[in-house]
Design a protein around this motif. Structure first.
Motif, PDB file in Angstrom:
ATOM      1  N   ARG A  46       1.021  -1.475   0.360  1.00 47.61           N
ATOM      2  CA  ARG A  46       0.031   0.523   0.107  1.00 47.61           C
ATOM      3  C   ARG A  46       0.909   1.327  -0.311  1.00 47.61           C
ATOM      4  N   GLY A  47       2.407   1.132  -0.651  1.00 52.03           N
ATOM      5  CA  GLY A  47       3.362   2.195  -0.762  1.00 52.03           C
ATOM      6  C   GLY A  47       3.414   2.952   0.445  1.00 52.03           C
ATOM      7  N   ARG A 392      -2.853   4.473  11.087  1.00 54.93           N
ATOM      8  CA  ARG A 392      -3.536   5.055   9.694  1.00 54.93           C
ATOM      9  C   ARG A 392      -2.643   7.008  10.402  1.00 54.93           C
ATOM     10  N   TRP A 398      -1.503   9.685   4.080  1.00 51.06           N
ATOM     11  CA  TRP A 398      -1.087   8.472   3.405  1.00 51.06           C
ATOM     12  C   TRP A 398      -2.663   8.049   3.621  1.00 51.06           C
ATOM     13  N   GLU A 400      -4.522   5.534   1.227  1.00 50.77           N
ATOM     14  CA  GLU A 400      -4.631   4.163   0.767  1.00 50.77           C
ATOM     15  C   GLU A 400      -6.028   3.559   1.659  1.00 50.77           C
ATOM     16  N   LYS A 401      -6.543   3.271   0.782  1.00 53.11           N
ATOM     17  CA  LYS A 401      -7.761   2.739   1.165  1.00 53.11           C
ATOM     18  C   LYS A 401      -6.968   0.772   1.698  1.00 53.11           C
TER      19      LYS A 401
END
Length: 540
Positions: A46-47, A392, A398, A400-401
């Protein structure tokens, strides 16, 4: 297709560690078992810039010493833990789909005996719920004659019939390595023998850790937006260095197993029973060419810095169960090839009976340190997703799902059935994913044959030595492959051939080999043998 490499995987890459560790990281994950590996995978895909470090070897602790089962937890239903069971069944089904060849269906047989618990009605009711959660159903009850055909050698006195159901099995250490491999495909980094001996703080918050390169002795300060304590049973030590509140308390429980030759306890499927002494579930099942029997579930009162080892009391307990269930085979200690013991990171809820403690997980975040406790092998992805949801707010920008994704990306089928033994193409494909074809190409003459008495290819030893961060012989024999617990004396008879591979791939000279072999054989004797053999020196 990319090939393995980089400071995080090949042994020679440790020269590049200073540059790697000087980077700014989003996540620093401390702990190289299945929990840490799962978080690394879900974060990196997710990066997030994520680094995992492990003070010993990947899967050194609990994640190479489990019962090797991917299961829904049928007994959790009896305890009313429906959420945990539903989550476990869902993750089992996902692993069967996404990791075929590494996670495989395993049928279980449970005899229905006059006067024994649990009875037929309660078992079938629980299995009906189990089936509903899994989304498919099976025929579970078999007549006495049918059951004896499915599970020969079981005790016949009082046998009325039997119940069969399906869970799954895996090679737990290879599952960790496959998860790490997948994470690296997405840019995640993982380094073994890199110990976090202190947490760094800035303005009252944890900002990373001081890491010790165990082979080289150098120290490195690594900074990250969020540090994750995924040390399992060893989490408490890191929490003490954090100086914060203790959170929920761990109760280290030891689970020990016996390994027997398949010819001595021939099983087509797993056989489960309730121990005659205390009613705890015990099983025996075929695994990697041998048979595993376990498990115990007792408080582990020894220190966590030493490897766990089975006690004579645990040996007696398991042998008693095997003789009870398979009386005609007259099994005894002389039939045991090896033993192993692991410490489970179970959350302490104050239960008097250790086996009644929950296998659920708990997470909490305090001043830049996210701690994960509890959990089980089957639910590592669910634990990772919970960790990312909690993380999170600590990762500004950030977005991202956090939807569930397949555990492993699909890979091409291994098309080498003509040169591999039956079933090996599926097995190798599951364990190595996109590296299965290169592994087969790298094999030298005779290395696509199996090591006698096991399902392991000689080529797996060469590949691991070349590409899988092997620092010591026990890494290769106990975790990259499982030969150390599948063969008598830790596979001592194989060592001359293994020496050649290590010399070619790791550059070990005779002096280094002698030191590694002596240390490995001593470890097998002290922690993977029967207690009586540790004193006499006899084994196998």
């Amino acid at each position: 297709m990319s090939t393995p490499g980089g400071a995080h995987w090949q042994p020679g890459g440790r020269k590049l560690l200073p540059d790697l560790l000087a980077r700014e990281w989003d996540l620093l994950i401390i702990g190289g078992g299945i929990t840490g590996a799962g978080i690394l995978l879900e974060a990196s895909r997710r990066g997030l810039k994520a680094l995992l470090v492990e003070q010993r070897d990947f899967a050194w602790g609990t994640s190479s010493r489990s019962s090797k089962l991917i299961h829904g937890g049928l007994r959790y239903l009896k305890e009313g833990r429906f959420r945990l069971t539903r989550e476990s069944v869902h993750e089992r089904e996902s692993l069967l789909r996404d990791a075929a060849g590494l996670v495989e269906p395993q049928s279980f047989a449970f005899g229905d005996y006059e006067g024994r618990k649990p009875g037929k009605r309660s078992m079938l009711f629980g299995l009906a719920i189990y089936d509903r959660m899994a989304g498919h159903s099976e025929r579970h009850y078999h007549s006495r004659d049918e059951f004896l055909a499915l599970a020969p050698h079981v005790a016949v006195e009082g046998l009325r019939g039997g119940i069969c159901y399906t869970d799954a099995r895996t090679d737990d250490a290879r599952l960790v390595l496959r998860v790490l491999q997948e994470a690296r495909q997405h840019g995640g980094m993982a380094v073994n023998y890199l110990a976090a001996d202190a947490l760094l703080r800035e303005e009252g918050r944890v900002s990373g850790a001081s890491l010790l390169d165990v082979p080289g002795g150098e120290r490195h300060a690594v900074r990250a937006k969020l540090t994750v304590n995924a040390c399992g049973a060893w989490s408490g030590g890191l929490l003490q260095t954090a100086g914060g509140k203790a959170g929920r308390r761990l109760r280290p429980l030891r689970g020990s197993h016996l390994v027997l030759p398949a010819w001595r306890l021939p099983l087509a499927q797993a056989v489960s029973l309730m121990h005659p002494r205390d009613g705890r579930p015990v099983f025996a099942y075929p695994w990697e060419g041998a048979v595993l029997a376990g498990t115990t579930d007792i408080d582990h009162r020894a220190g966590l810095n030493e490897e766990a080892a089975i006690t004579q009391e645990e040996v007696d307990y398991l042998i008693e169960a095997l003789r009870f269930q398979f009386p005609s085979l007259a099994l005894g200690e002389e039939d045991v090839i090896a033993t192993y013991a692991g410490v489970r990171p179970v959350i302490d809820s104050g239960q008097a009976d250790p086996s009644k403690e929950t296998r659920d997980h708990a997470l909490w975040l305090e001043d830049g340190l996210l701690t994960v406790m509890g959990g089980k092998l089957t639910t590592f992805r669910a634990i990772a997703m919970d960790a990312l949801r909690l993380a999170r707010p600590e990762l500004p920008g950030w977005t991202e799902k956090l939807e569930t994704r397949p555990i492993f990306a699909p890979t091409e089928e291994v098309r080498y059935s003509a040169v591999l033994p039956p079933g090996q193409a599926r097995r190798i494909g599951g364990r190595y994913g996109p590296w299965a074809q290169p592994l087969i190409h790298a094999a030298k003459a005779g290395e696509l044959e199996t090591v006698p008495g096991t399902e392991t290819l000689w080529a797996e030893l060469r590949w691991a030595a070349r590409h899988e961060s092997v620092q010591h012989l026990h890494d290769l024999m106990l975790r990259r492959t499982r030969l150390g617990i599948l063969l008598p004396q830790g596979g001592k008879r194989l060592l001359p051939r293994v020496q050649v591979i290590c010399a070619q791939e790791l550059g070990w000279d005779r002096q280094r080999w002698t030191a590694e072999a002596d240390a490995y054989l001593a470890l097998c004797k002290s922690h993977y043998s029967l207690p009586a053999e540790r004193d006499t020196g006899h084994h196998g």
